[in-house]
Design an enzyme around this catalytic site. Sequence first.
Site, PDB file in Angstrom:
ATOM      1  N   SER A  77       0.839  -1.200   0.000  1.00 40.00           N
ATOM      2  CA  SER A  77       0.000   0.000   0.000  1.00 40.00           C
ATOM      3  C   SER A  77       0.868   1.241   0.000  1.00 40.00           C
ATOM      4  O   SER A  77       1.858   1.312   0.718  1.00 40.00           O
ATOM      5  CB  SER A  77      -0.889   0.012   1.254  1.00 40.00           C
ATOM      6  OG  SER A  77      -1.478   1.292   1.421  1.00 40.00           O
ATOM      7  N   ASP A 184     -21.085  -0.183   5.848  1.00 40.98           N
ATOM      8  CA  ASP A 184     -19.981   0.370   5.056  1.00 40.98           C
ATOM      9  C   ASP A 184     -19.775  -0.406   3.755  1.00 40.98           C
ATOM     10  O   ASP A 184     -19.641   0.182   2.678  1.00 40.98           O
ATOM     11  CB  ASP A 184     -18.680   0.335   5.869  1.00 40.98           C
ATOM     12  CG  ASP A 184     -18.811   1.023   7.208  1.00 40.98           C
ATOM     13  OD1 ASP A 184     -19.842   1.696   7.424  1.00 40.98           O
ATOM     14  OD2 ASP A 184     -17.896   0.889   8.034  1.00 40.98           O
TER      15      ASP A 184
HETATM   16  P1  ADP Z   1     -12.143   3.802   8.839  1.00 40.37           P
HETATM   17  O1  ADP Z   1     -12.758   2.640   8.151  1.00 40.37           O
HETATM   18  O2  ADP Z   1     -13.151   4.724   9.439  1.00 40.37           O
HETATM   19  O3  ADP Z   1     -11.162   4.556   8.002  1.00 40.37           O
HETATM   20  P2  ADP Z   1     -11.038   1.687  10.404  1.00 40.37           P
HETATM   21  O4  ADP Z   1     -10.312   1.640  11.692  1.00 40.37           O
HETATM   22  O5  ADP Z   1     -12.250   0.858  10.252  1.00 40.37           O
HETATM   23  O6  ADP Z   1     -11.331   3.217  10.078  1.00 40.37           O
HETATM   24  O7  ADP Z   1     -10.067   1.241   9.242  1.00 40.37           O
HETATM   25  C1  ADP Z   1      -8.820   1.886   9.077  1.00 40.37           C
HETATM   26  C2  ADP Z   1      -7.751   0.843   8.837  1.00 40.37           C
HETATM   27  O8  ADP Z   1      -7.927   0.216   7.562  1.00 40.37           O
HETATM   28  C3  ADP Z   1      -6.345   1.414   8.783  1.00 40.37           C
HETATM   29  O9  ADP Z   1      -5.802   1.572  10.074  1.00 40.37           O
HETATM   30  C4  ADP Z   1      -5.619   0.346   7.981  1.00 40.37           C
HETATM   31  O10 ADP Z   1      -5.317  -0.776   8.806  1.00 40.37           O
HETATM   32  C5  ADP Z   1      -6.671  -0.081   6.988  1.00 40.37           C
HETATM   33  N1  ADP Z   1      -6.577   0.663   5.718  1.00 40.37           N
HETATM   34  C6  ADP Z   1      -7.552   1.390   5.148  1.00 40.37           C
HETATM   35  N2  ADP Z   1      -7.141   1.933   3.965  1.00 40.37           N
HETATM   36  C7  ADP Z   1      -5.876   1.524   3.779  1.00 40.37           C
HETATM   37  C8  ADP Z   1      -4.895   1.740   2.757  1.00 40.37           C
HETATM   38  N3  ADP Z   1      -5.152   2.505   1.689  1.00 40.37           N
HETATM   39  N4  ADP Z   1      -3.681   1.141   2.912  1.00 40.37           N
HETATM   40  C9  ADP Z   1      -3.422   0.374   3.977  1.00 40.37           C
HETATM   41  N5  ADP Z   1      -4.295   0.142   4.977  1.00 40.37           N
HETATM   42  C10 ADP Z   1      -5.517   0.702   4.906  1.00 40.37           C
HETATM   43 MG    MG Z   2     -13.896   1.109   9.055  1.00 46.67          MG
END
Ligand code: ADP
Ligand code: MG
Length: 400
Positions: A77, A184
């Site tokens: 990522s 979601d």
């Molecule tokens: P939200 O869904 O509100 O953004 P969450 O805690 O449910 O918050 O999810 C966030 C987590 O998802 C991040 O901490 C990471 O682990 C993962 N994540 C989301 N998008 C990415 C990305 N583009 N690259 C890597 N990890 C990601």
């Molecule tokens: Mg989330």
Amino acid sequence: MTFVEPGAPGQLAAAVREGFAASYGAPAAVVGRAPGRVNLIGEHTDYNAGLVLPLALPHATYAAVALREDDRVRIGSRQKPQPWVATLDTIGPGQTDGWAAYVAGVLWALREAGWQTPGVDVYVDGTVPLGAGLSSSAALECSFAVALATLLGKDLTQAGRRTLIEACIRAETEVAGAPTGGMDQTVSMLAEPNAALLIDFDLQTAGPVALRLPEHGLAVLVTDTRVSHALTDGGYAARRADCEAAAAALGVASLRHAGIAEVESQLTNDRVRRRARHIVTEIDRVAETVEAIRAGDWLSVGSLFLASHVSMRDDFEISCAELDLAVETALGAGAIGARMTGGGFGGSAIALVPLDRIDGVAGAIDAAFIAAGFRPPNHLLGEPSAAADVVTENGLSRSS
Ligand code: ADP
Ligand code: MG
């Protein structure tokens, strides 16, 4: 003022292809795109068989994917420096953690559902803020899911998407270990442009509610407080447990089937009664909001937003000082309604703002945050956008 831009799909797809090629030395086969979301109203109602009304953001996650000839799985990522490597047989509940679990978990869940897949190489990049309550987690899952489905020749019809939604929910709850009620993933997979998605978790239906915001001279301003919400921290689980206790005490399968009179008269535990009151009144507010939107009565929508915020602040107790300040300041600066959105304990607030007041409201929130000693927030515009799909270099392609 900091506004987070959604970026142009064609450019972002090209960038994620470049990231893939730089990581793995070969081109990606397909790019999937899936939006983050913001919920207009209906908080914590999904796991109570209730109603929610989210919209898909123009901000999205892009996943470049290629199938492998062996059983290796590599996930990278742009947002995380550390790539992740495993083999298919080591992925699953209790075996996979960290951010890559959101992708690997989808692979596991689809194999559990009977899909035959080899190993994969995956590289993701995107513009959904992470951990801001705007569902970067579902965007990540769904971007990979549509890409993999396309590579394996599966359809992206409504029925095909239902399979993907289930797999993404299992990935998040069972593999990543984060509880989710399913809103979601559903909106990321089923949203339509220029509409919110009314999801009924009792009837298991989802349908668009046209918004026509520009016609009414309005925008949805989203403010990310940058206070981290961690769903795994216990507050979410505690609320869920209170809701289950309330339903059990009332003798109903879920709070969807409870009325406010029984909640007030039959629940003797004060905390459990207040939690249930939020859910029961919030489900009604979602239905009333849909009616008001259909009638073009946006002032009523604004009032419902505020009532929802007060209910979450006082009865459900999931707000925080930053969210309360964002809401109060938005209202004082010309918003016609505002509320915290998402699971709570931080994350984002939304405001319904006349188009000519967007900068004024965002600026007022920034100033209030600085005066209160909070970190300046980020803003973005919640223009209701399309669901997950695969992307060609020159834009979106709907493959259903
Ligand atoms: P939200 O869904 O509100 O953004 P969450 O805690 O449910 O918050 O999810 C966030 C987590 O998802 C991040 O901490 C990471 O682990 C993962 N994540 C989301 N998008 C990415 C990305 N583009 N690259 C890597 N990890 C990601
Ligand atoms: Mg989330």
